[in-house]
Write an enzyme that holds these catalytic residues in place. Structure first.
Site, short mmCIF file in Angstrom:
data_model
loop_
_atom_site.label_atom_id
_atom_site.label_comp_id
_atom_site.label_asym_id
_atom_site.label_seq_id
_atom_site.Cartn_x
_atom_site.Cartn_y
_atom_site.Cartn_z
CG ASP A 25 -1.74 -1.27 1.32
OD1 ASP A 25 -2.64 -1.45 0.50
OD2 ASP A 25 -1.44 -2.12 2.20
CD GLU A 294 -1.14 -2.87 -7.01
OE1 GLU A 294 -2.05 -3.42 -6.36
OE2 GLU A 294 -1.25 -1.73 -7.50
#
Ligand code: TRH
Length: 391
Positions: A25, A294
């Site tokens: 994040d 990610e």
């Protein structure tokens, strides 16, 4: 034709990030902040736990201010003292929900362009949902609208984060005298040997070692991987990322009754936390990269080296569909799909042992994939263009 955003006005951005778990994040948000700042924009990053920035971005970045996640009283005080003007753009990363008091501020003057930055996926819904409006029906910001912005792998999505100078010279950085991040990282030549040599390792790197990086969660096939690497005919150096990968490897070696530093042809070295810039160097330097989540996936794609992705696991196994969509979107070679299936628990077969010719095929695929993706608009350019349309 790629949009040219250099003539667009520079903007003030408020980017909100909550750290749910792991580092992705904040990792994604920081890269976005730094990339926007390098294009002349000013950015406030509001984050509930900025601690990882100490190693991810030890030098910070001119143009980016980091703020603690604001509570109502702090925001009220800022608003009263007129020191908190809402930016031109507000990015709510990964559905993190803006503080109510900030939403109130957003309604007080010209509303900013409100972007809901989503997770990366190669699934079909991404292109369908990218750029859609989501009217806010309740709460203090009722009447405003958020815009969904989906990163992705195709031109009809928001694209992937890629700094403007990242791939100017595919062989990157010049003579690294230090492993630790400096902005000289983005110089035209990357001296792989010097960079590897400067890593603080338990044992100096041998010139003929094959080098593999490992950044993963706790894959069931990890002991099998260690065993296979110990039994190949070429010496392998496994560079294990700090945190969960390091703990998983320690656990696996114990379970295998293997020395912590490896056995036979395998030498295991544990890395300290690296800055994001040096993490990129790691991926550029290795013959094969194991990445996860990610952001490191995207960086592995830009590195152009063969990689194996450990996708972020979800309880309902939704990540298996997501993985398959990734195979299809990027036309991953079958042999590499088989490794991914086992590494990600989609298959209980034995971990396929790869040959040098498999690795060569994966290398060609990585380079071709990078070439295709590099011709698509990068995420910041797409985002700036999108915001300009909505202002
Ligand atoms: O840490 P992750 O598993 O993050 C995940 C994913 O983002 C996932 O999609 C999300 O849902 C979940 O978090 C909450 O993997 P990722 O995305 O690769 O992020 C790691 C970041 O840490 C990346 O920016 C690279 C950085 N990093 C360094 O800069 N130095 C290091 O030494 C290491 C190990 C990582």
């Amino acid at each position: 034709m790629k949009p040219d955003t250099s003539s667009f006005p520079v903007l003030h951005w408020d980017i909100f990030c909550r750290v749910i778990d792991n580092h992705g994040d904040l990792g994604v948000c920081w890269r976005l902040c730094a990339d926007l700042a390098q294009r002349g924009h000013t950015v406030r990053l509001w984050v509930d736990d900025a601690s990882a920035l100490a190693w991810m971005a030890p030098l910070g970045c001119a143009g980016v201010q980091v703020h603690a996640w604001p509570d109502d009283a702090a925001l009220q005080a800022l608003a009263d003292s007129n020191t908190c003007q809402v930016g031109d753009v507000v990015v709510e990363a990964f559905g993190c929900e803006l503080p109510e008091s900030f939403q109130i501020l957003m309604t007080r003057s010209t509303p900013p362009v409100w972007i809901n930055l989503e997770y990366l996926s190669a699934e079909d819904y991404v292109a369908r949902s990218h750029g859609l409006a989501s009217p806010v029906m309740s709460g203090p910001a009722r009447g405003l609208a958020k815009w969904f912005f989906f990163p992705g792998f195709t031109p009809d999505t928001g694209g992937l984060l890629r700094e403007l100078d990242l791939l100017d010279a595919p062989t990157h950085m010049d003579n690294a005298t230090s492993t630790i991040s400096t902005r000289q990282a983005r110089q035209p030549k990357f001296d792989r040997a010097a960079w590897l040599c400067a890593l603080p390792l338990d044992k100096p790197m041998g010139t003929n070692e094959r080098v593999i990086s490992l950044f993963c969660y706790e894959p069931a096939a990890l002991p099998e991987l260690l065993q296979q690497l110990s039994q190949t005919d070429a010496p392998t150096r496994l560079l294990v990322a700090q945190g969960r990968p390091s703990a998983a490897v320690a656990h696996a070696t114990q379970a295998l009754n293997m020395p912590a530093a490896g056995a036979k042809q395998l030498h295991i070295s544990h890395l300290p936390y690296l800055s994001q810039i040096d993490f990129d160097h790691l991926l550029w330097a290795c013959d094969l990269n194991f990445v996860r989540g990610e952001d490191s996936l995207v960086r592995a794609l830009w590195a152009g080296q063969p990689f194996v992705w450990h996708i972020y696991p979800q309880d309902d196994l939704a990540h298996h569909d997501k993985l398959q969509a990734f195979y299809q979107a990027l036309q991953m070679p079958q042999t590499l799909q088989h490794v991914h299936d086992v590494w990600n628990g989609r298959s209980t077969a034995a971990l396929p042992a790869w040959t040098p010719s498999d690795l060569a095929i994966w290398q060609v695929w990585s380079l071709q994939t990078r070439q295709v993706l590099q011709h698509q608009t990068d995420l910041s350019t797409a985002l700036i263009g999108f915001v300009e349309q909505k202002r």
